[in-house]
Write a protein that holds these residues in place. Structure first.
Motif, short mmCIF file in Angstrom:
data_model
loop_
_atom_site.label_atom_id
_atom_site.label_comp_id
_atom_site.label_asym_id
_atom_site.label_seq_id
_atom_site.Cartn_x
_atom_site.Cartn_y
_atom_site.Cartn_z
N ASN A 192 0.80 -1.23 0.00
CA ASN A 192 0.00 0.00 0.00
C ASN A 192 0.83 1.28 0.00
OD1 ASN A 192 -2.53 -1.37 0.12
ND2 ASN A 192 -2.25 -1.68 2.32
N LEU A 193 2.05 1.20 0.49
CA LEU A 193 2.85 2.41 0.66
C LEU A 193 3.14 3.18 -0.63
CD1 LEU A 193 5.37 1.46 3.49
CD2 LEU A 193 3.26 2.80 3.63
N PRO A 194 3.37 2.51 -1.78
CA PRO A 194 3.59 3.31 -3.00
C PRO A 194 2.43 4.26 -3.30
CG PRO A 194 4.30 1.06 -3.36
CD PRO A 194 3.62 1.07 -2.02
N HIS A 195 1.21 3.80 -3.07
CA HIS A 195 0.06 4.68 -3.30
C HIS A 195 0.02 5.79 -2.25
CE1 HIS A 195 -4.07 6.04 -4.01
NE2 HIS A 195 -4.20 6.00 -2.70
N ALA A 208 11.74 -1.28 3.93
CA ALA A 208 12.58 -1.16 2.74
C ALA A 208 11.85 -0.41 1.64
CB ALA A 208 12.99 -2.55 2.25
N VAL A 209 10.57 -0.72 1.42
CA VAL A 209 9.78 -0.04 0.41
C VAL A 209 9.65 1.43 0.75
CG1 VAL A 209 7.46 0.16 -0.58
CG2 VAL A 209 8.51 -2.09 -0.32
N ILE A 259 1.83 18.43 13.33
CA ILE A 259 1.86 16.97 13.17
C ILE A 259 0.57 16.51 12.53
CG2 ILE A 259 1.99 14.74 14.35
CD1 ILE A 259 3.62 16.09 16.55
N VAL A 260 0.69 15.73 11.47
CA VAL A 260 -0.46 15.16 10.78
C VAL A 260 -0.38 13.65 10.86
CG1 VAL A 260 -1.76 15.04 8.60
CG2 VAL A 260 -0.44 17.10 9.15
N MET A 261 -1.47 12.97 11.17
CA MET A 261 -1.49 11.52 11.23
C MET A 261 -2.39 10.98 10.12
SD MET A 261 -3.78 11.21 14.72
CE MET A 261 -4.78 9.74 14.42
N ILE A 262 -1.85 10.03 9.34
CA ILE A 262 -2.64 9.38 8.30
C ILE A 262 -2.40 7.87 8.38
CG2 ILE A 262 -2.48 11.41 6.79
CD1 ILE A 262 -0.58 9.83 5.03
N ASP A 263 -3.21 7.11 7.67
CA ASP A 263 -3.10 5.65 7.70
C ASP A 263 -2.26 5.14 6.54
OD1 ASP A 263 -4.64 5.44 10.00
OD2 ASP A 263 -6.53 5.34 8.89
N ALA A 264 -1.72 3.94 6.71
CA ALA A 264 -0.82 3.35 5.72
C ALA A 264 -1.52 2.42 4.75
CB ALA A 264 0.30 2.59 6.42
N ASP A 265 -2.84 2.28 4.88
CA ASP A 265 -3.56 1.30 4.05
C ASP A 265 -4.17 1.90 2.79
OD1 ASP A 265 -5.59 2.80 5.15
OD2 ASP A 265 -6.54 1.13 6.22
#
Length: 276
Positions: free
Chosen positions: A51-54, A79-80, A114-120
């Motif tokens: 999901n991280l590339p997006h 690593a990604v 500080i901003v918090m977002i999800d990794a999905d």
């Protein structure tokens, strides 16, 4: 502040922002807009390599730093992430759960916001400008809402929607807030308010805890419309009944707890609704 920078009544183009003598300390956000504060983005992640590339592709170029909190991933998450963003800060999570991950990530931030977002992939980094805009316009805490005009969700099941609504009604009744959303992981705040948020929970109840403590401390809370998308790859660790009960226990616990005042008193504890 977030100045719409002008000189003699004429808005300069992006290329001329840095050429203005008093603008060196500002970060350009667009052709006519710049801000002085630095922005850190915290992303808790566990096994989110696909999901991280997006997610990283949606992050604005002007973000000061990205802090990835890795929850002991078994895949190539770290690593990604490092390949996608040179200069990435990685925090190896010591505890377990989203609340613990965010607390450790916040502590590592160096930005003023500080901003918090999800990794999905469910939260869109392109919306960060809305949250930053709300803060530099006077808010202490900017919370995302899927229920404001311009917001929405592709992922709210009937049970999640019902549970969120019931818990939100309880919080509004008990704490005198007027929140339109409660259990949503897209939020931003000024880093100097970390002491009053004082995160001490482990799980998905962390968003509710932050919203309650922001209100009880008298912070000026501004709701920002946000659109939640479906997770791109993998399955969520959220369990509606289990985590809903954790949120309810958090609401009751905070009601019994003595509130910690914010450094600057006098701000309204209710939410200002609308985009910045």
């Amino acid at each position: 502040m977030s100045p719409d920078i002008t000189q003699h009544g004429v808005k300069p183009q992006f290329a001329t922002l840095r050429s203005l003598p008093a603008i060196d300390r500002y970060t350009p956000l667009g052709p006519h807009l710049a801000i002085a504060p630095t922005v850190s983005v915290v992303i808790p992640a566990m096994n989110e390599a696909e999901n991280l590339p997006h997610v990283f592709a949606t992050l604005p170029s002007w973000v000061h730093e990205v802090v990835l909190v890795d929850g002991n991933s078994a895949d190539d998450t770290v690593a990604v992430a490092r390949r996608l963003r040179p200069g990435l800060r990685v925090v190896r999570q010591r505890g377990r759960g989203k609340g613990s991950a965010l607390a450790e990530g916040f502590a590592a931030c160096t930005g003023e916001i500080i901003v918090m977002i999800d990794a999905d992939g469910s939260t869109d980094g392109r919306e960060i400008i809305r949250f930053v805009g709300a803060l530099v316009s006077g808010a202490d805490f900017a919370k995302g809402s899927r229920y404001l005009a311009g917001g929405g969700s592709d992922d709210l099941t009937i049970s999640r929607r019902l549970g969120n609504s019931m818990l939100r009604m309880v919080v509004n009744l008990v704490y005198g807030t007027r929140y339109t959303d409660l259990c949503y992981g897209y939020n931003a705040f000024w880093a100097h308010h970390l002491p009053v948020l004082d995160l001490d929970c482990d799980g998905f109840e962390v968003e509710t805890l932050m919203n309650i403590r922001a209100a009880r401390a008298g912070l000026r809370v501004h709701e920002v419309p946000s659109h939640e998308r479906c997770r791109i790859h993998g399955t969520s660790n959220l369990r509606t009944v289990r985590d809903g009960l954790r949120v309810l226990r958090t609401i009751v616990r905070e009601w019994r707890r003595e509130p910690r005042p914010a450094p600057s008193a006098g701000a309204t504890p209710v939410a200002d609704k609308g985009a910045a």
